[in-house]
Design a protein around this motif. Sequence first.
Motif, PDB file in Angstrom:
ATOM      1  N   TYR A   1      -0.745   6.503   1.493  1.00  0.00           N
ATOM      2  CA  TYR A   1      -1.166   5.296   2.204  1.00  0.00           C
ATOM      3  C   TYR A   1      -1.820   5.676   3.520  1.00  0.00           C
ATOM      4  CZ  TYR A   1       1.815   2.322  -0.749  1.00  0.00           C
ATOM      5  OH  TYR A   1       2.384   1.645  -1.790  1.00  0.00           O
TER       6      TYR A   1
ATOM      7  N   SER B   1       1.468  -5.266   8.738  1.00  0.00           N
ATOM      8  CA  SER B   1       0.794  -5.186   7.429  1.00  0.00           C
ATOM      9  C   SER B   1      -0.566  -4.520   7.599  1.00  0.00           C
ATOM     10  CB  SER B   1       0.639  -6.598   6.842  1.00  0.00           C
ATOM     11  OG  SER B   1       0.018  -6.523   5.587  1.00  0.00           O
TER      12      SER B   1
ATOM     13  N   TRP C   1      -1.109  -1.196   6.160  1.00  0.00           N
ATOM     14  CA  TRP C   1      -1.109  -0.052   5.247  1.00  0.00           C
ATOM     15  C   TRP C   1      -1.813  -0.385   3.946  1.00  0.00           C
ATOM     16  CZ3 TRP C   1       0.835   4.570   6.844  1.00  0.00           C
ATOM     17  CH2 TRP C   1       1.633   4.567   7.985  1.00  0.00           C
ATOM     18  N   PHE C   2      -2.573   0.570   3.423  1.00  0.00           N
ATOM     19  CA  PHE C   2      -3.224   0.406   2.120  1.00  0.00           C
ATOM     20  C   PHE C   2      -3.197   1.738   1.380  1.00  0.00           C
ATOM     21  CE2 PHE C   2      -6.351   1.169   5.390  1.00  0.00           C
ATOM     22  CZ  PHE C   2      -7.196   2.131   4.877  1.00  0.00           C
ATOM     23  N   LYS C   3      -3.013   1.634   0.057  1.00  0.00           N
ATOM     24  CA  LYS C   3      -2.896   2.833  -0.779  1.00  0.00           C
ATOM     25  C   LYS C   3      -4.276   3.420  -1.029  1.00  0.00           C
ATOM     26  CE  LYS C   3       0.091   2.818  -4.149  1.00  0.00           C
ATOM     27  NZ  LYS C   3       0.749   2.630  -5.464  1.00  0.00           N
TER      28      LYS C   3
ATOM     29  N   PRO D   1      -9.564  -3.423   2.922  1.00  0.00           N
ATOM     30  CA  PRO D   1      -8.667  -3.261   1.780  1.00  0.00           C
ATOM     31  C   PRO D   1      -7.447  -4.175   1.904  1.00  0.00           C
ATOM     32  CG  PRO D   1      -8.491  -1.393   3.279  1.00  0.00           C
ATOM     33  CD  PRO D   1      -9.609  -2.254   3.788  1.00  0.00           C
ATOM     34  N   SER D   2      -6.842  -4.490   0.783  1.00  0.00           N
ATOM     35  CA  SER D   2      -5.594  -5.249   0.786  1.00  0.00           C
ATOM     36  C   SER D   2      -4.512  -4.399   1.440  1.00  0.00           C
ATOM     37  CB  SER D   2      -5.168  -5.589  -0.635  1.00  0.00           C
ATOM     38  OG  SER D   2      -6.109  -6.422  -1.243  1.00  0.00           O
ATOM     39  N   THR D   3      -3.715  -5.014   2.297  1.00  0.00           N
ATOM     40  CA  THR D   3      -2.721  -4.257   3.054  1.00  0.00           C
ATOM     41  C   THR D   3      -1.299  -4.717   2.735  1.00  0.00           C
ATOM     42  OG1 THR D   3      -2.934  -5.761   4.937  1.00  0.00           O
ATOM     43  CG2 THR D   3      -4.306  -3.768   4.956  1.00  0.00           C
TER      44      THR D   3
END
Length: 130
Positions: A16, A34, A36-38, A118-120
């Motif tokens: 991440y 919120s 963090w994103f992979k 990106p989605s987090t």
Amino acid sequence: MCPFSNVSVKGVINVYLGKAPSGQTAATWDGSGSNWFKISELSAITNGGSSIKFPADNLSQYTFKIPTNIDDGYYLVRIEHIGLHVAQSLDVSLYLGGAQFYIACGQLKVSGGNGGSPSTVSIPGVYTGA
């Protein structure tokens, strides 16, 4: 590339990135929120339930790329090896759903990024143990 001691327990690898909020650096940010994103994963391989293989088993390094579609700025990188060798444990009070987390972190400064959203997720909070 992330060198580490051989992965000696069966499990998966996740990587991440977390972007430090405006006005902070990777050194001053505590990782909350919120943000963090992979960016990479090495998952288990199954043939529908009768067998499972863990490609991360006995690795001595794991290579991943920093994506170009992110904003410039300061980031924390979190590399997780989630050991599943005791996932069937009867005493889940010792482990989150039977998983054991082996974590490594680092600091990055990204420049030349192309931007993106990106989605987090929040860490802690991305895993529920259910």
